[in-house]
Write a protein that holds these residues in place. Structure first.
Motif, mmCIF file in Angstrom:
data_model
loop_
_atom_site.group_PDB
_atom_site.id
_atom_site.type_symbol
_atom_site.label_atom_id
_atom_site.label_comp_id
_atom_site.label_asym_id
_atom_site.label_seq_id
_atom_site.Cartn_x
_atom_site.Cartn_y
_atom_site.Cartn_z
ATOM 1 N N PHE A 29 35.057 13.989 -39.325
ATOM 2 C CA PHE A 29 34.677 13.580 -37.973
ATOM 3 C C PHE A 29 33.336 14.201 -37.609
ATOM 4 C CE2 PHE A 29 35.662 13.719 -33.208
ATOM 5 C CZ PHE A 29 35.271 12.401 -33.037
ATOM 6 N N TYR A 30 32.311 13.354 -37.470
ATOM 7 C CA TYR A 30 30.954 13.794 -37.165
ATOM 8 C C TYR A 30 30.713 13.793 -35.655
ATOM 9 C CZ TYR A 30 29.834 12.656 -42.078
ATOM 10 O OH TYR A 30 29.797 12.583 -43.457
ATOM 11 N N TRP A 39 20.471 21.267 -33.930
ATOM 12 C CA TRP A 39 21.853 21.703 -34.106
ATOM 13 C C TRP A 39 22.221 21.860 -35.577
ATOM 14 C CZ3 TRP A 39 25.571 18.870 -30.167
ATOM 15 C CH2 TRP A 39 25.249 19.292 -28.870
ATOM 16 N N VAL A 40 21.473 21.217 -36.458
ATOM 17 C CA VAL A 40 21.803 21.333 -37.886
ATOM 18 C C VAL A 40 21.715 22.775 -38.374
ATOM 19 C CG1 VAL A 40 21.083 18.964 -38.428
ATOM 20 C CG2 VAL A 40 19.429 20.843 -38.642
ATOM 21 N N LYS A 41 20.923 23.613 -37.687
ATOM 22 C CA LYS A 41 20.792 25.015 -38.109
ATOM 23 C C LYS A 41 21.761 25.932 -37.365
ATOM 24 C CE LYS A 41 17.202 26.517 -34.839
ATOM 25 N NZ LYS A 41 15.936 27.275 -34.681
ATOM 26 N N LEU A 42 22.547 25.371 -36.436
ATOM 27 C CA LEU A 42 23.398 26.189 -35.580
ATOM 28 C C LEU A 42 24.886 26.061 -35.878
ATOM 29 C CD1 LEU A 42 21.647 25.576 -32.138
ATOM 30 C CD2 LEU A 42 21.282 27.463 -33.741
ATOM 31 N N THR A 43 25.299 25.001 -36.573
ATOM 32 C CA THR A 43 26.719 24.810 -36.835
ATOM 33 C C THR A 43 26.926 24.226 -38.225
ATOM 34 O OG1 THR A 43 28.748 23.689 -36.083
ATOM 35 C CG2 THR A 43 26.668 22.512 -35.778
ATOM 36 N N ASP A 44 28.085 24.556 -38.805
ATOM 37 C CA ASP A 44 28.431 23.965 -40.096
ATOM 38 C C ASP A 44 29.380 22.780 -39.937
ATOM 39 O OD1 ASP A 44 30.731 25.269 -39.342
ATOM 40 O OD2 ASP A 44 30.964 26.408 -41.192
ATOM 41 N N LYS A 45 29.640 22.369 -38.684
ATOM 42 C CA LYS A 45 30.468 21.194 -38.463
ATOM 43 C C LYS A 45 29.639 19.932 -38.697
ATOM 44 C CE LYS A 45 33.929 23.737 -37.383
ATOM 45 N NZ LYS A 45 34.948 23.987 -38.439
ATOM 46 N N ARG A 59 35.290 18.405 -29.827
ATOM 47 C CA ARG A 59 35.680 17.923 -31.154
ATOM 48 C C ARG A 59 37.017 18.519 -31.591
ATOM 49 N NH1 ARG A 59 35.157 19.780 -36.396
ATOM 50 N NH2 ARG A 59 34.884 18.150 -37.980
ATOM 51 N N THR A 60 37.167 19.818 -31.364
ATOM 52 C CA THR A 60 38.422 20.468 -31.731
ATOM 53 C C THR A 60 39.591 19.888 -30.948
ATOM 54 O OG1 THR A 60 37.281 22.519 -32.323
ATOM 55 C CG2 THR A 60 39.635 22.683 -31.826
ATOM 56 N N PRO A 90 42.847 16.249 -39.909
ATOM 57 C CA PRO A 90 42.093 16.822 -41.037
ATOM 58 C C PRO A 90 42.111 18.340 -40.954
ATOM 59 C CG PRO A 90 40.581 16.139 -39.334
ATOM 60 C CD PRO A 90 41.962 15.737 -38.864
ATOM 61 N N VAL A 91 41.721 18.979 -42.038
ATOM 62 C CA VAL A 91 41.536 20.427 -42.011
ATOM 63 C C VAL A 91 40.243 20.707 -41.279
ATOM 64 C CG1 VAL A 91 41.254 22.494 -43.407
ATOM 65 C CG2 VAL A 91 42.771 20.654 -44.197
ATOM 66 N N LEU A 92 40.309 21.372 -40.111
ATOM 67 C CA LEU A 92 39.142 21.491 -39.248
ATOM 68 C C LEU A 92 37.984 22.186 -39.941
ATOM 69 C CD1 LEU A 92 40.700 22.340 -35.781
ATOM 70 C CD2 LEU A 92 39.945 20.148 -36.665
ATOM 71 N N ALA A 93 38.256 23.171 -40.747
ATOM 72 C CA ALA A 93 37.169 23.927 -41.379
ATOM 73 C C ALA A 93 36.361 23.046 -42.320
ATOM 74 C CB ALA A 93 37.730 25.121 -42.135
#
Length: 264
Positions: A3-4, A12-18, A246-247, A259-262
């Motif tokens: 889920f994007y 934001w690409v440098k701030l989160t791994d989601k 999102r969570t 899905p597995v959230l991580a």
């Protein structure tokens, strides 16, 4: 199901791994690009292009150049959308929907589909090493099945593709018609990405898709006061709110399809 979060905030690409979903134009217009911390996918911006102009203003070769710059500066993306042609009636005929003005392409659904498939083939020929995905366009179920056949005649076996975009469904994703479209295409063995899928759509057919994206978090945030301790008027551009939303969405799915959230 990955889920994007859809956002125009390219940093934001440098701030989160989601997983994040961003328009290519937001990267292209940036003076500085940041290396991605986590997975991301790239939207071509087709909805805005056709809404405003009734045609594509960027040539395929220019789009490929943009994608290569993103790939090299931000990092390898999961996939990128082609320059497809949406098939909503307002996109074709023109008019107003959801407070937005559409100039209209004044072409047929069949012509939109032909151009979608042709563009995918051209992009893949220009950059065979980039993960550009095919997209199915249509309006009614027989339209989508005809689009599948167009790809087959072009030598593209959609069941062998890791991701196939599903277009022109997001505004009616919670309807019985949309559910039938997703179910039928999934039964063909096609691994679908749902563009713009929200809570109700995910509850109905999220388990049938490989991935989906949504910007609904921003709309929700505009209607609410900011999170505690946040100084801004609302959290419509706030990463903390987006991640929390999102969570909540993923936790609200039936337990058997979460899905597995991580890793999602």
């Amino acid at each position: 199901m990955r889920f994007y979060l859809t956002t125009h905030k390219k940093h934001w690409v440098k701030l989160t791994d989601k997983p994040l979903f961003l328009k290519s134009e937001h990267f292209v217009n940036a003076a500085t690009l940041y290396e991605a911390l986590g997975p991301y996918a790239v939207d071509s911006g087709g909805f805005s292009e056709l809404q405003r102009h009734g045609r594509w203003t960027r040539a395929p070769r220019q789009y490929i150049g943009d994608l290569w710059r993103i790939w090299e500066c931000v990092g390898p993306f999961d996939w990128a959308a082609p320059q497809d042609w949406m098939c909503e009636p307002v996109m074709i005929r023109g008019g107003t929907a959801g407070g937005q003005r559409f100039v209209g392409t004044h072409l047929s659904i069949a012509e939109h589909q032909r151009r979608t498939v042709a563009n995918y083939l051209e992009l893949r020929s220009l950059a065979p090493d980039l993960p550009i995905v095919p997209v199915l366009q249509g309006w009614e179920l027989p339209d989508y099945e005809r689009c599948v056949a167009l790809y087959e005649r072009a030598g593209v076996d959609l069941t062998r593709e890791p991701t196939v975009g599903l277009g022109s469904v997001c505004r009616r994703q919670a309807t019985r018609e949309a559910s039938a479209i997703v179910t039928t295409l999934a039964d063909h063995g096609i691994r679908l990405h749902g563009f713009g899928f929200k809570t109700l759509g995910l509850e109905k057919v999220g388990h049938l898709m490989t991935s989906a994206d949504s910007a609904a978090w921003s709309y929700h945030a505009r209607k609410r006061p900011p999170m505690a301790g946040h100084p801004h008027k609302n959290c419509a551009n706030c990463l903390d709110y987006a991640l929390a939303w999102r969570t909540r969405v993923l936790n609200a799915l039936p337990t058997w399809q979460q899905p597995v959230l991580a890793a999602a």
